[in-house]
Write an enzyme that holds these catalytic residues in place. Structure first.
Site, PDB file in Angstrom:
ATOM      1  CG  HIS A  98      -6.718   0.711  -1.497  1.00 57.20           C
ATOM      2  ND1 HIS A  98      -7.843   0.481  -2.240  1.00 57.20           N
ATOM      3  CD2 HIS A  98      -6.338   1.986  -1.778  1.00 57.20           C
ATOM      4  CE1 HIS A  98      -8.127   1.563  -2.950  1.00 57.20           C
ATOM      5  NE2 HIS A  98      -7.232   2.489  -2.689  1.00 57.20           N
ATOM      6  CG  ASP A 100      -2.663  -3.924  -3.386  1.00 51.38           C
ATOM      7  OD1 ASP A 100      -2.036  -3.390  -4.315  1.00 51.38           O
ATOM      8  OD2 ASP A 100      -3.614  -3.382  -2.786  1.00 51.38           O
ATOM      9  CD  GLN A 133       0.509   3.450  -3.221  1.00 47.73           C
ATOM     10  OE1 GLN A 133       1.501   4.059  -3.627  1.00 47.73           O
ATOM     11  NE2 GLN A 133      -0.711   3.917  -3.349  1.00 47.73           N
ATOM     12  CE  LYS A 163      -2.646   3.442  -6.887  1.00 48.70           C
ATOM     13  NZ  LYS A 163      -3.237   4.666  -6.358  1.00 48.70           N
ATOM     14  CB  CYS A 181      -9.473   3.697  -0.496  1.00 52.27           C
ATOM     15  SG  CYS A 181     -10.177   4.764  -1.720  1.00 52.27           S
TER      16      CYS A 181
END
Ligand code: PLP
Length: 420
Positions: free
Chosen positions: A134, A211, A214, A237, A376
């Site tokens: 991203h 990261d 997700q 999220k 993104c």
């Protein structure tokens, strides 16, 4: 078709989410369509329990934290710090002080790139990213490279959307100082082999930032078992409010890093000449933090843990697998990323001769909310040779009926464009 997986009673769960019963596009002689919210990788919806925790805080417990010597401030501080404890337990962090509240994944990565990066990166040092990241996990490193003279490199991906691990040894050099990689990338949904990457990065003498924007919302996370040096994610999220995120960092790293932002709360002492930073975690929480959002995130974590991360992941796998079955019969549809057993509940695709924005707009007419564009992730789209894609992304409250609706609607869109 009904909607149950072994462990989750999805119909009952959906009753907790007021927004999921929205009927949209109703007109005088048209009944409207039921919302099918399939844009969870962008942001999720909130259950009544989280909304109520926010309302309760404002109605009964709200004051600034860590400041007041009064009852209400103590209440607010306790709730805020309880939320930190809930994050600690969710991700298996060794101590609470290693959990920093930020405003989101983006800020967490910027914090590390700015604070750790500026203090540690030198000209010709290397920062290793991947082609599936991203922009939030690209741009802060490009900025750090511009400030320090370090070089940003990108581990390639295979055509089916997996990391080209065979090339890792070539990309991990004695100059690699940090590897920043998505646990699950936001377009491909690939479940990346993090443990292997972390072991190999550490062998090469590099740190690893994960990261986890997700992944934390969708699967069990244990920062100690993983051996992650930094791990970042966003509250919005995972059922929480927007405006709050998390940076986990290993204590010795965080202690050695200079503060990112300066201001109130992050100091032990200030004179007209200098300041001394506070201890962790306050050192990295300058100014009034996202108090109510963090408390809301705590309530979201309670909700997720009650369902169980394994049950959540199993349900999403069911939906993803079915989506692949249903969508494979749509003419001209091409999936991005690996097969369902290697990914989370993210299903991105292109539709031959139909622009992703048209797909998303026509799906919206059927009440189906998906995301379209570059998400993104422009370098990823360039690597795949496309400008845009459409992404359906599931959460535990989505149903097999919604998957069927997506398939039927895409068939219809394909028919419309064939006629043109
Ligand atoms: N990283 C990944 C993998 C993401 O999916 C996102 C958001 O979509 C981000 C980073 C940025 O998150 P935020 O906008 O909450 O800071």
């Amino acid at each position: 078709m009904t909607t149950t997986s072994h462990a989750l009673d999805v119909e009952r769960i959906r009753a907790d989410f007021p927004i999921l019963s929205t009927v949209l596009h109703a007109a005088p002689k048209r009944p409207g369509v039921q919302l099918a919210y399939l844009d969870n990788a962008a942001t999720t919806q909130r259950p009544q329990q989280v909304i109520q925790a926010i309302v309760d805080t404002y109605e009964k417990h709200y004051a600034n934290v860590h400041r007041g010597i009064h009852w209400l401030s103590d209440q607010s501080t306790d709730l805020y710090e309880d939320a930190r404890g809930k994050v600690q337990s969710l991700i298996g962090a060794p101590t609470r002080e290693e959990v920093i509240f930020t405003h989101g994944t983006t800020e967490s990565i910027n914090l590390v790139a700015r604070s750790w990066g500026d203090a540690n990166l030198k000209p010709t040092d290397e920062i290793l990213l991947t082609e599936m990241e991203h922009h939030s996990n690209i741009v802060p490193w490009q900025q750090a490279a511009a400030r320090t003279g370090a070089i940003v490199r990108f581990l390639p991906i295979t055509d089916d959307g997996q990391l080209a691990l065979g090339a890792l040894d070539q990309f991990l050099t004695p100059r690699t100082r940090i590897v920043a990689v998505a646990a699950i990338p936001n377009v491909l949904g690939t479940i990346n082999p993090l443990s292997e990457i972390i072991v190999r990065a550490h062998q090469a003498g590099a740190l690893v930032l994960v990261d986890a924007a997700q992944s934390v919302p969708h699967q069990h996370t244990d920062v100690q078992a993983l051996g992650a040096d930094f791990l970042v994610f966003s509250g919005h999220k995972m059922l929480g409010p927007s405006g709050v995120g998390v940076l986990f960092g290993r204590r010795e790293l965080l202690e050695a890093m200079p503060p990112f932002l300066g201001g109130g709360s992050m100091i032990r002492r200030v004179t007209t000449a200098l300041f001394e930073p506070a201890e962790l975690p306050a050192k990295f929480e300058a100014g009034t933090p996202p108090i109510v959002s963090a408390i809301g995130l705590g309530a979201a974590i309670d909700y997720l843990q009650q369902l169980g991360m394994d049950a959540i992941q199993a349900h999403e796998r069911l939906l993803c697998t079915r989506a692949h079955e249903v969508l494979s019969s749509v003419g001209g549809l091409k999936f991005l990323g690996p097969t369902p057993e290697r990914k989370s509940g993210i299903v991105s695709f292109t539709l031959d001769r139909v622009h992703a924005h048209d797909v998303a707009q026509l799906l919206d007419r059927q009440g189906i909310a998906v995301r379209a564009g570059h998400h993104c992730a422009m370098p990823l789209h360039k690597r795949l040779g496309i400008n845009a894609s459409t992404r359906a992304s599931f959460y535990f409250y989505n149903t097999l009926d919604e998957v069927e609706r997506l398939g039927t609607a895409l068939d219809e869109i394909k028919r419309i464009f064939r006629r043109k």
